[in-house]
Design a protein around this motif. Structure first.
Motif, PDB file in Angstrom:
ATOM      1  N   GLY A   1       7.294  42.989  23.774  1.00  0.00           N
ATOM      2  CA  GLY A   1       8.741  43.109  23.941  1.00  0.00           C
ATOM      3  C   GLY A   1       9.252  44.527  23.754  1.00  0.00           C
ATOM      4  O   GLY A   1      10.367  44.840  24.157  1.00  0.00           O
ATOM      5  N   ASP A   2       8.443  45.389  23.142  1.00  0.00           N
ATOM      6  CA  ASP A   2       8.862  46.783  22.965  1.00  0.00           C
ATOM      7  C   ASP A   2       8.993  47.479  24.314  1.00  0.00           C
ATOM      8  O   ASP A   2       8.263  47.176  25.257  1.00  0.00           O
ATOM      9  CB  ASP A   2       7.858  47.567  22.108  1.00  0.00           C
ATOM     10  CG  ASP A   2       8.074  47.360  20.622  1.00  0.00           C
ATOM     11  OD1 ASP A   2       9.093  46.746  20.240  1.00  0.00           O
ATOM     12  OD2 ASP A   2       7.218  47.817  19.841  1.00  0.00           O
ATOM     13  N   VAL A   3       9.892  48.445  24.365  1.00  0.00           N
ATOM     14  CA  VAL A   3      10.095  49.244  25.563  1.00  0.00           C
ATOM     15  C   VAL A   3       9.236  50.499  25.466  1.00  0.00           C
ATOM     16  O   VAL A   3       9.196  51.166  24.431  1.00  0.00           O
ATOM     17  CB  VAL A   3      11.583  49.615  25.712  1.00  0.00           C
ATOM     18  CG1 VAL A   3      11.784  50.626  26.825  1.00  0.00           C
ATOM     19  CG2 VAL A   3      12.402  48.359  25.974  1.00  0.00           C
ATOM     20  N   VAL A   4       8.545  50.796  26.548  1.00  0.00           N
ATOM     21  CA  VAL A   4       7.732  52.011  26.651  1.00  0.00           C
ATOM     22  C   VAL A   4       8.349  52.851  27.764  1.00  0.00           C
ATOM     23  O   VAL A   4       8.352  52.446  28.928  1.00  0.00           O
ATOM     24  CB  VAL A   4       6.257  51.682  26.981  1.00  0.00           C
ATOM     25  CG1 VAL A   4       5.442  52.969  27.091  1.00  0.00           C
ATOM     26  CG2 VAL A   4       5.664  50.736  25.946  1.00  0.00           C
ATOM     27  N   ASP A   5       8.902  54.008  27.394  1.00  0.00           N
ATOM     28  CA  ASP A   5       9.494  54.911  28.375  1.00  0.00           C
ATOM     29  C   ASP A   5       8.452  55.929  28.806  1.00  0.00           C
ATOM     30  O   ASP A   5       7.729  56.479  27.965  1.00  0.00           O
ATOM     31  CB  ASP A   5      10.693  55.641  27.780  1.00  0.00           C
ATOM     32  CG  ASP A   5      11.873  54.713  27.541  1.00  0.00           C
ATOM     33  OD1 ASP A   5      12.227  53.972  28.477  1.00  0.00           O
ATOM     34  OD2 ASP A   5      12.431  54.723  26.433  1.00  0.00           O
ATOM     35  N   VAL A   6       8.382  56.176  30.109  1.00  0.00           N
ATOM     36  CA  VAL A   6       7.429  57.146  30.641  1.00  0.00           C
ATOM     37  C   VAL A   6       8.185  58.113  31.541  1.00  0.00           C
ATOM     38  O   VAL A   6       8.905  57.710  32.445  1.00  0.00           O
ATOM     39  CB  VAL A   6       6.308  56.466  31.454  1.00  0.00           C
ATOM     40  CG1 VAL A   6       5.292  57.502  31.939  1.00  0.00           C
ATOM     41  CG2 VAL A   6       5.618  55.378  30.637  1.00  0.00           C
ATOM     42  N   THR A   7       8.016  59.403  31.252  1.00  0.00           N
ATOM     43  CA  THR A   7       8.569  60.451  32.107  1.00  0.00           C
ATOM     44  C   THR A   7       7.401  61.153  32.764  1.00  0.00           C
ATOM     45  O   THR A   7       6.499  61.643  32.090  1.00  0.00           O
ATOM     46  CB  THR A   7       9.377  61.479  31.286  1.00  0.00           C
ATOM     47  OG1 THR A   7      10.396  60.788  30.561  1.00  0.00           O
ATOM     48  CG2 THR A   7       9.997  62.537  32.189  1.00  0.00           C
ATOM     49  N   ARG A   8       7.380  61.163  34.099  1.00  0.00           N
ATOM     50  CA  ARG A   8       6.309  61.850  34.813  1.00  0.00           C
ATOM     51  C   ARG A   8       6.599  63.342  34.862  1.00  0.00           C
ATOM     52  O   ARG A   8       7.726  63.787  34.651  1.00  0.00           O
ATOM     53  CB  ARG A   8       6.186  61.308  36.248  1.00  0.00           C
ATOM     54  CG  ARG A   8       5.670  59.911  36.312  1.00  0.00           C
ATOM     55  CD  ARG A   8       5.263  59.472  37.692  1.00  0.00           C
ATOM     56  NE  ARG A   8       6.082  59.959  38.791  1.00  0.00           N
ATOM     57  CZ  ARG A   8       6.174  59.374  39.970  1.00  0.00           C
ATOM     58  NH1 ARG A   8       5.501  58.269  40.208  1.00  0.00           N
ATOM     59  NH2 ARG A   8       6.925  59.884  40.918  1.00  0.00           N
ATOM     60  N   SER A   9       5.600  64.109  35.217  1.00  0.00           N
ATOM     61  CA  SER A   9       5.756  65.566  35.284  1.00  0.00           C
ATOM     62  C   SER A   9       6.655  66.013  36.425  1.00  0.00           C
ATOM     63  O   SER A   9       7.070  67.165  36.476  1.00  0.00           O
ATOM     64  CB  SER A   9       4.390  66.259  35.387  1.00  0.00           C
ATOM     65  OG  SER A   9       3.713  65.825  36.548  1.00  0.00           O
ATOM     66  N   ASP A  10       7.002  65.094  37.344  1.00  0.00           N
ATOM     67  CA  ASP A  10       7.969  65.435  38.389  1.00  0.00           C
ATOM     68  C   ASP A  10       9.399  65.115  37.950  1.00  0.00           C
ATOM     69  O   ASP A  10      10.338  65.253  38.722  1.00  0.00           O
ATOM     70  CB  ASP A  10       7.639  64.725  39.704  1.00  0.00           C
ATOM     71  CG  ASP A  10       7.705  63.201  39.613  1.00  0.00           C
ATOM     72  OD1 ASP A  10       8.101  62.657  38.552  1.00  0.00           O
ATOM     73  OD2 ASP A  10       7.349  62.542  40.607  1.00  0.00           O
ATOM     74  N   GLY A  11       9.565  64.668  36.692  1.00  0.00           N
ATOM     75  CA  GLY A  11      10.880  64.395  36.133  1.00  0.00           C
ATOM     76  C   GLY A  11      11.357  62.962  36.289  1.00  0.00           C
ATOM     77  O   GLY A  11      12.349  62.574  35.681  1.00  0.00           O
ATOM     78  N   ARG A  12      10.672  62.159  37.082  1.00  0.00           N
ATOM     79  CA  ARG A  12      11.086  60.764  37.255  1.00  0.00           C
ATOM     80  C   ARG A  12      10.782  59.971  35.984  1.00  0.00           C
ATOM     81  O   ARG A  12       9.758  60.185  35.342  1.00  0.00           O
ATOM     82  CB  ARG A  12      10.382  60.133  38.456  1.00  0.00           C
ATOM     83  CG  ARG A  12      10.860  60.782  39.757  1.00  0.00           C
ATOM     84  CD  ARG A  12      10.419  60.051  40.978  1.00  0.00           C
ATOM     85  NE  ARG A  12      10.979  58.701  41.005  1.00  0.00           N
ATOM     86  CZ  ARG A  12      10.444  57.708  41.700  1.00  0.00           C
ATOM     87  NH1 ARG A  12       9.363  57.905  42.424  1.00  0.00           N
ATOM     88  NH2 ARG A  12      10.982  56.504  41.691  1.00  0.00           N
TER      89      ARG A  12
END
Length: 189
Positions: free
Chosen positions: A121-132
């Motif tokens: 249920g935890d949220v995992v945020d991912v930011t790619r190196s292209d900023g998305r």
């Protein structure tokens, strides 16, 4: 007959051991600073930036689990050198946010130590190196053999798997892996 080691010799040995330990921690801290800087530069320039000139890898993403205050810079590939400095994106798996399964692997006693505290249920945020930016929700976990992960590379969804050795508190490596599965729930366009 017991031997006597003079206190100055013991003190010198202690200082050497302390210095060696301090060096390792200082090197790890500096590496993380360089990885953060390279990741930020990658976002700004839109191209891969190596954290140091001789590196065989570069930052591809930052993962964050805000509920537990943990984050890590993910590096391209899973070579021994890359995994020494952060989790690695396994070659031939999807990019985060794309259809398929993106697999990140890391050491259980360093950069992926926080996986023991991630709950379903935890949220995992991912930011790619292209900023998305992409948001995933942890929906399953399992302990599997290294050669029988159960990961389906043909999935039509955008999925994320974070994998590390198991058990978390083991001293030596073994054949089992802890696999945390997450499904894409949002993407910043």
């Amino acid at each position: 007959m017991p031997r006597f080691i003079p206190p100055p010799v013991l003190a010198l040995i202690g200082l050497i051991l302390f210095g060696d330990g301090a060096y390792v921690h200082a090197k790890a801290w500096l590496a993380q600073m360089l990885l953060e800087r390279a990741f930020d530069k990658s976002i700004a320039t839109g191209r891969p930036v190596k954290p140091w000139s001789w590196a065989d890898t570069w930052p591809v993403a930052r993962i964050e689990v805000k509920r537990i205050g943990s984050s890590a810079i993910v590096l391209e590939g899973a070579s021994g050198q890359a995994l020494a400095f952060g989790p690695g994106h396994i070659h031939q798996t999807a990019e985060v946010g794309e259809r398929g399964v993106a697999v990140y692997a890391g050491h259980r006693d360093t950069h992926f130590r926080f996986l023991r505290d991630v709950a379903i249920g935890d949220v995992v945020d991912v930011t790619r190196s292209d900023g998305r930016r992409f948001r995933y929700r942890a929906d399953a976990s399992a302990v599997v053999r290294f050669d029988a992960s159960g990961i389906d590379p043909t999935t039509r969804d955008a999925e994320l798997v974070l994998a590390t050795c198991w058990p978390f508190d083991a001293v030596t490596s073994g054949p089992e892996r802890y696999v945390l599965h997450a499904i894409l729930i949002a993407a910043d366009e």
